[in-house]
Design a protein around this motif. Sequence first.
Motif, PDB file in Angstrom:
ATOM      1  N   ASP A   1     -20.561 -31.276   4.827  1.00 52.50           N
ATOM      2  CA  ASP A   1     -20.614 -30.567   3.540  1.00 52.50           C
ATOM      3  C   ASP A   1     -19.415 -30.929   2.659  1.00 52.50           C
ATOM      4  O   ASP A   1     -19.567 -31.233   1.477  1.00 52.50           O
ATOM      5  N   ILE A   2     -18.240 -30.908   3.249  1.00 54.53           N
ATOM      6  CA  ILE A   2     -17.029 -31.213   2.477  1.00 54.53           C
ATOM      7  C   ILE A   2     -16.982 -32.688   2.115  1.00 54.53           C
ATOM      8  O   ILE A   2     -16.559 -33.052   1.011  1.00 54.53           O
ATOM      9  N   ALA A   3     -17.426 -33.548   3.005  1.00 56.04           N
ATOM     10  CA  ALA A   3     -17.469 -34.984   2.695  1.00 56.04           C
ATOM     11  C   ALA A   3     -18.341 -35.239   1.473  1.00 56.04           C
ATOM     12  O   ALA A   3     -17.990 -36.055   0.613  1.00 56.04           O
ATOM     13  N   LYS A   4     -19.444 -34.520   1.357  1.00 52.22           N
ATOM     14  CA  LYS A   4     -20.318 -34.667   0.183  1.00 52.22           C
ATOM     15  C   LYS A   4     -19.601 -34.196  -1.087  1.00 52.22           C
ATOM     16  O   LYS A   4     -19.731 -34.828  -2.134  1.00 52.22           O
ATOM     17  N   ILE A   5     -18.872 -33.098  -0.997  1.00 55.02           N
ATOM     18  CA  ILE A   5     -18.128 -32.589  -2.154  1.00 55.02           C
ATOM     19  C   ILE A   5     -17.090 -33.608  -2.605  1.00 55.02           C
ATOM     20  O   ILE A   5     -16.882 -33.811  -3.801  1.00 55.02           O
ATOM     21  N   LEU A   6     -16.449 -34.259  -1.641  1.00 57.90           N
ATOM     22  CA  LEU A   6     -15.412 -35.249  -1.953  1.00 57.90           C
ATOM     23  C   LEU A   6     -15.977 -36.643  -2.211  1.00 57.90           C
ATOM     24  O   LEU A   6     -15.233 -37.548  -2.572  1.00 57.90           O
ATOM     25  N   SER A   7     -17.265 -36.823  -1.997  1.00 61.27           N
ATOM     26  CA  SER A   7     -17.917 -38.126  -2.137  1.00 61.27           C
ATOM     27  C   SER A   7     -17.303 -39.175  -1.203  1.00 61.27           C
ATOM     28  O   SER A   7     -16.967 -40.290  -1.608  1.00 61.27           O
ATOM     29  N   CYS A   8     -17.145 -38.765   0.040  1.00 62.18           N
ATOM     30  CA  CYS A   8     -16.652 -39.701   1.055  1.00 62.18           C
ATOM     31  C   CYS A   8     -17.515 -39.538   2.304  1.00 62.18           C
ATOM     32  O   CYS A   8     -18.367 -38.665   2.366  1.00 62.18           O
TER      33      CYS A   8
ATOM     34  N   VAL B   1     -14.433 -40.179   7.461  1.00 65.73           N
ATOM     35  CA  VAL B   1     -13.196 -40.258   6.669  1.00 65.73           C
ATOM     36  C   VAL B   1     -12.602 -38.857   6.522  1.00 65.73           C
ATOM     37  O   VAL B   1     -11.411 -38.646   6.740  1.00 65.73           O
ATOM     38  N   TYR B   2     -13.470 -37.892   6.175  1.00 64.92           N
ATOM     39  CA  TYR B   2     -12.978 -36.523   6.040  1.00 64.92           C
ATOM     40  C   TYR B   2     -12.448 -36.000   7.379  1.00 64.92           C
ATOM     41  O   TYR B   2     -11.416 -35.335   7.417  1.00 64.92           O
ATOM     42  N   ARG B   3     -13.116 -36.289   8.468  1.00 63.52           N
ATOM     43  CA  ARG B   3     -12.658 -35.851   9.792  1.00 63.52           C
ATOM     44  C   ARG B   3     -11.245 -36.362  10.067  1.00 63.52           C
ATOM     45  O   ARG B   3     -10.396 -35.639  10.583  1.00 63.52           O
ATOM     46  N   ARG B   4     -10.978 -37.579   9.651  1.00 62.91           N
ATOM     47  CA  ARG B   4      -9.636 -38.142   9.848  1.00 62.91           C
ATOM     48  C   ARG B   4      -8.589 -37.427   9.004  1.00 62.91           C
ATOM     49  O   ARG B   4      -7.429 -37.322   9.414  1.00 62.91           O
TER      50      ARG B   4
ATOM     51  N   LEU C   1      -7.177 -33.721  -2.545  1.00 62.53           N
ATOM     52  CA  LEU C   1      -6.424 -32.487  -2.328  1.00 62.53           C
ATOM     53  C   LEU C   1      -6.648 -31.510  -3.487  1.00 62.53           C
ATOM     54  O   LEU C   1      -6.904 -30.321  -3.271  1.00 62.53           O
ATOM     55  N   ILE C   2      -6.620 -32.023  -4.694  1.00 56.85           N
ATOM     56  CA  ILE C   2      -6.850 -31.194  -5.880  1.00 56.85           C
ATOM     57  C   ILE C   2      -8.285 -30.675  -5.898  1.00 56.85           C
ATOM     58  O   ILE C   2      -8.519 -29.497  -6.195  1.00 56.85           O
ATOM     59  N   LYS C   3      -9.247 -31.530  -5.558  1.00 56.88           N
ATOM     60  CA  LYS C   3     -10.647 -31.090  -5.507  1.00 56.88           C
ATOM     61  C   LYS C   3     -10.831 -29.958  -4.500  1.00 56.88           C
ATOM     62  O   LYS C   3     -11.531 -28.980  -4.767  1.00 56.88           O
ATOM     63  N   LEU C   4     -10.205 -30.093  -3.336  1.00 60.37           N
ATOM     64  CA  LEU C   4     -10.325 -29.055  -2.315  1.00 60.37           C
ATOM     65  C   LEU C   4      -9.680 -27.746  -2.771  1.00 60.37           C
ATOM     66  O   LEU C   4     -10.237 -26.670  -2.567  1.00 60.37           O
ATOM     67  N   ALA C   5      -8.521 -27.840  -3.390  1.00 61.31           N
ATOM     68  CA  ALA C   5      -7.841 -26.635  -3.881  1.00 61.31           C
ATOM     69  C   ALA C   5      -8.700 -25.933  -4.932  1.00 61.31           C
ATOM     70  O   ALA C   5      -8.850 -24.707  -4.908  1.00 61.31           O
TER      71      ALA C   5
END
Length: 72
Positions: A19-26, A30-33, A46-50
């Motif tokens: 879900d978060i990988a889709k939000i970040l477009s990665c 990669v997100y797991r790392r 980092l800004i997108k997540l905040a």
Amino acid sequence: MKFQRIEDLRIDHDLTQNDIAKILSCQREVYRRYEKGSRQIPVDYLIKLANYYGCSTDYILGLTDRKTPYPK
């Protein structure tokens, strides 16, 4: 550096790494790392997540325990 707070925030919001990988477009891997600290998270992610979680980047980075974002 392990980013425990991005994992904690994700779990608190009942989201998967995918879900978060889709939000970040990665990719999920990669997100797991990012979560595990084997890869540094880019500032724009980092800004997108905040913004997504409604918290400050300092909170995600562990620089403060104050979850609410700073006033603009």
